[in-house]
Design a protein around this motif. Structure first.
Motif, PDB file in Angstrom:
ATOM      1  N   GLN A  20      -0.896   1.952  -9.713  1.00  0.00           N
ATOM      2  CA  GLN A  20       0.881   1.843  -9.237  1.00  0.00           C
ATOM      3  C   GLN A  20       1.686   2.202 -10.807  1.00  0.00           C
ATOM      4  O   GLN A  20       2.752   2.857  -9.974  1.00  0.00           O
ATOM      5  CB  GLN A  20       1.764   0.015  -9.430  1.00  0.00           C
ATOM      6  N   ASP A  48       6.430  -4.973  -3.142  1.00  0.00           N
ATOM      7  CA  ASP A  48       6.974  -3.945  -2.165  1.00  0.00           C
ATOM      8  C   ASP A  48       6.346  -2.764  -1.381  1.00  0.00           C
ATOM      9  O   ASP A  48       7.049  -2.155  -0.750  1.00  0.00           O
ATOM     10  CB  ASP A  48       8.722  -4.262  -2.164  1.00  0.00           C
ATOM     11  N   ARG A  49       4.633  -2.441  -2.251  1.00  0.00           N
ATOM     12  CA  ARG A  49       4.528  -1.046  -1.998  1.00  0.00           C
ATOM     13  C   ARG A  49       3.220  -1.354  -1.449  1.00  0.00           C
ATOM     14  O   ARG A  49       3.430  -2.420  -1.088  1.00  0.00           O
ATOM     15  CB  ARG A  49       4.025  -1.001  -3.565  1.00  0.00           C
ATOM     16  N   PRO A  50       2.619  -0.484  -0.347  1.00  0.00           N
ATOM     17  CA  PRO A  50       2.124  -0.893   0.334  1.00  0.00           C
ATOM     18  C   PRO A  50       0.462  -0.701  -0.229  1.00  0.00           C
ATOM     19  O   PRO A  50       0.667  -0.405  -1.812  1.00  0.00           O
ATOM     20  CB  PRO A  50       1.595   1.204   1.157  1.00  0.00           C
ATOM     21  N   GLY A  51      -0.076  -1.973   0.323  1.00  0.00           N
ATOM     22  CA  GLY A  51      -1.548  -1.940  -0.589  1.00  0.00           C
ATOM     23  C   GLY A  51      -1.522  -3.629  -1.136  1.00  0.00           C
ATOM     24  O   GLY A  51      -1.998  -4.222  -0.976  1.00  0.00           O
ATOM     25  N   TYR A  52      -0.131  -3.811  -1.317  1.00  0.00           N
ATOM     26  CA  TYR A  52       0.239  -5.307  -2.254  1.00  0.00           C
ATOM     27  C   TYR A  52       0.185  -6.188  -1.395  1.00  0.00           C
ATOM     28  O   TYR A  52      -0.065  -6.346  -0.455  1.00  0.00           O
ATOM     29  CB  TYR A  52       1.111  -5.294  -2.525  1.00  0.00           C
ATOM     30  N   ARG A  53      -1.093  -7.826  -1.477  1.00  0.00           N
ATOM     31  CA  ARG A  53      -1.522  -8.140  -1.244  1.00  0.00           C
ATOM     32  C   ARG A  53      -0.491  -9.656  -1.112  1.00  0.00           C
ATOM     33  O   ARG A  53      -0.507 -10.242  -2.106  1.00  0.00           O
ATOM     34  CB  ARG A  53      -3.381  -8.337  -0.547  1.00  0.00           C
ATOM     35  N   GLU A  54      -0.645 -10.963  -0.408  1.00  0.00           N
ATOM     36  CA  GLU A  54       0.101 -11.695  -0.465  1.00  0.00           C
ATOM     37  C   GLU A  54      -0.874 -13.032  -1.152  1.00  0.00           C
ATOM     38  O   GLU A  54      -0.402 -13.452  -2.084  1.00  0.00           O
ATOM     39  CB  GLU A  54       0.848 -12.599   0.323  1.00  0.00           C
ATOM     40  N   TYR A  75       5.862  -4.980  -7.708  1.00  0.00           N
ATOM     41  CA  TYR A  75       5.373  -4.069  -7.171  1.00  0.00           C
ATOM     42  C   TYR A  75       4.454  -4.183  -5.139  1.00  0.00           C
ATOM     43  O   TYR A  75       4.477  -3.766  -4.600  1.00  0.00           O
ATOM     44  CB  TYR A  75       3.817  -2.639  -7.718  1.00  0.00           C
ATOM     45  N   TRP A  88      -6.108  -1.853  -7.602  1.00  0.00           N
ATOM     46  CA  TRP A  88      -4.681  -1.455  -6.695  1.00  0.00           C
ATOM     47  C   TRP A  88      -3.397  -1.212  -8.263  1.00  0.00           C
ATOM     48  O   TRP A  88      -2.894   0.133  -7.652  1.00  0.00           O
ATOM     49  CB  TRP A  88      -3.671  -2.177  -5.526  1.00  0.00           C
ATOM     50  N   GLU A 105       2.357   6.135 -10.032  1.00  0.00           N
ATOM     51  CA  GLU A 105       3.388   6.447  -9.062  1.00  0.00           C
ATOM     52  C   GLU A 105       4.399   5.752 -10.199  1.00  0.00           C
ATOM     53  O   GLU A 105       5.455   6.708 -10.263  1.00  0.00           O
ATOM     54  CB  GLU A 105       3.636   5.295  -7.714  1.00  0.00           C
TER      55      GLU A 105
END
Length: 128
Positions: free
Chosen positions: A11, A118-124, A116, A7, A14
């Protein structure tokens, strides 16, 4: 390979796309305070025109985070991520040097991913 690494590698791609669409050039503030263009690129083209904005602080920020700087930062991030993809790389964790394993990414990779969040795919669970 670890999901975080996969992931995280996407980034900067992009970021690079966005910077290149912005021209990929260095931006600067005008030397003449009466210049109607608040920010110009390295070719002298207007990037941001002064119509009551940006403020001086915003001008400094915009010029400092120009596409050319972003592209240099992307290169540095890619090199750091590549170092961590090598099996022999030793990471320095908060509790001392540790061998990096895909199942437990080091603090450095977690910190690189944080901007990143706030981007789709980020995991807490990747949050340091």
């Amino acid at each position: 390979m670890d999901d975080l690494v996969l992931w995280l590698r996407a980034q900067p791609d992009e970021d690079e796309r966005i910077a290149r669409e912005a021209g990929g050039l260095a931006w600067s503030r005008p030397e003449d305070p009466g210049d109607p263009a608040a920010i110009r690129d390295s070719k002298g083209e207007r990037v941001v025109c002064d119509e009551g904005w940006p403020s001086e602080g915003q001008e400094v920020h915009i010029a400092e985070w120009d596409p050319a700087r972003v592209l240099r930062e992307i290169d540095a991030k890619r090199q750091i991520i590549a170092l961590h993809a090598r099996a022999h790389h030793q990471c320095v964790a908060e509790d001392g040097p540790t061998q990096w394993h895909a199942s437990d990414p080091c603090t450095t990779l977690r910190l690189l991913a944080l901007p990143y969040a706030d981007r789709p795919g980020y995991r807490e669970e990747w949050r340091p």
